[in-house]
Design a protein around this motif. Structure first.
Motif, mmCIF file in Angstrom:
data_model
loop_
_atom_site.group_PDB
_atom_site.id
_atom_site.type_symbol
_atom_site.label_atom_id
_atom_site.label_comp_id
_atom_site.label_asym_id
_atom_site.label_seq_id
_atom_site.Cartn_x
_atom_site.Cartn_y
_atom_site.Cartn_z
ATOM 1 N N HIS A 88 32.667 35.450 20.395
ATOM 2 C CA HIS A 88 33.585 34.453 19.838
ATOM 3 C C HIS A 88 32.846 33.252 19.238
ATOM 4 O O HIS A 88 33.295 32.112 19.361
ATOM 5 C CB HIS A 88 34.593 33.995 20.892
ATOM 6 N N GLU B 163 39.133 38.970 26.121
ATOM 7 C CA GLU B 163 39.502 39.867 25.025
ATOM 8 C C GLU B 163 40.925 39.640 24.512
ATOM 9 O O GLU B 163 41.207 39.882 23.344
ATOM 10 C CB GLU B 163 39.338 41.318 25.465
ATOM 11 N N LYS C 53 43.511 37.824 20.360
ATOM 12 C CA LYS C 53 44.520 38.709 19.795
ATOM 13 C C LYS C 53 45.936 38.192 20.017
ATOM 14 O O LYS C 53 46.892 38.748 19.500
ATOM 15 C CB LYS C 53 44.382 40.106 20.423
ATOM 16 N N SER C 54 46.080 37.136 20.839
ATOM 17 C CA SER C 54 47.405 36.599 21.130
ATOM 18 C C SER C 54 47.743 35.490 20.135
ATOM 19 O O SER C 54 46.903 35.014 19.386
ATOM 20 C CB SER C 54 47.450 36.055 22.559
ATOM 21 N N ASN C 55 48.988 35.062 20.175
ATOM 22 C CA ASN C 55 49.431 33.960 19.317
ATOM 23 C C ASN C 55 49.420 32.636 20.070
ATOM 24 O O ASN C 55 50.045 31.666 19.658
ATOM 25 C CB ASN C 55 50.853 34.241 18.800
#
Length: 199
Positions: A36, A144, A148-150
């Motif tokens: 990241h 992880e 990928k989340s909002n």
């Protein structure tokens, strides 16, 4: 379990830990796939991702095993970690992971009732390694899931995971460094852990 009942050599325990970590990383595909942006690194090649995940898993397993030296300590740290990850998963909308964390926290509460001093039962390697296993799983899942989340709550999932597990991680690194400086094996037991210092 065998180690707690009749004793097991360190090599055999280490091999079992590698297999457990490989099941998570390779078969379960729960692995660290990106840094990241830390050190300018983002995506990690698949083989390196598996190796890194196995190393991180084994380190966390053993950090909980090493800190299990006082009644209620490893269980309490596991409980705090599970509830903190549960909150993080809830805020990211990962309800399956949230429920797993809450379920494990409930198990630890039931255990701690009998483990707070004067303890009626003890974790042993079975409990401390399994607690480390679960917290390693939660931390890697969190690292992880966040990108990928909002969710707008978290921008540094690796840093947050380290912060949640900082006490066992710091204690393990500190003890290993002191043992190496003194010319001893980092895996040789001593009375230099944080809980020994507090006592």
């Amino acid at each position: 379990l065998k180690d707690d009942l009749i004793g097991l050599g360190a090599t055999k325990k280490f091999i079992a830990q590698i297999f457990a970590a490989l099941i998570i990383a390779y078969i379960g595909d729960v692995r660290i796939s990106s840094f990241h942006g830390i050190f300018g690194i983002y995506e990690i090649a698949y083989p390196l991702s598996i190796l890194l995940t196995v190393f991180v898993n084994i380190f966390i397993y053993n950090s909980f095993n090493l800190i299990d030296g006082v009644d209620g300590l490893a269980g309490s740290l596991g409980l705090i970690g599970s509830l903190t990850f549960a909150t993080c998963f809830y805020l990211t909308g990962a309800m399956g992971d949230f429920l797993l964390c809450v379920g494990f926290a409930a198990v630890l509460i039931g255990f701690l009732y009998y483990n707070i001093s004067p303890a009626k039962t003890f974790m042993g390697d079975t409990g401390s390694l399994f607690t480390g296993f679960m917290l390693a799983l939660f931390s890697i899942r969190f690292i992880e899931i966040v990108p990928k989340s909002n969710s707008n709550f978290f921008f540094a999932p690796i840093g947050i995971s380290l912060a949640i597990l900082i006490i066992p991680i710091f204690d393990t690194i500190r003890v290993f460094i002191f043992r190496i400086i003194r010319g001893k094996s980092p895996f040789l037991a001593d009375s230099n852990h944080l809980h020994h210092r507090f006592l």
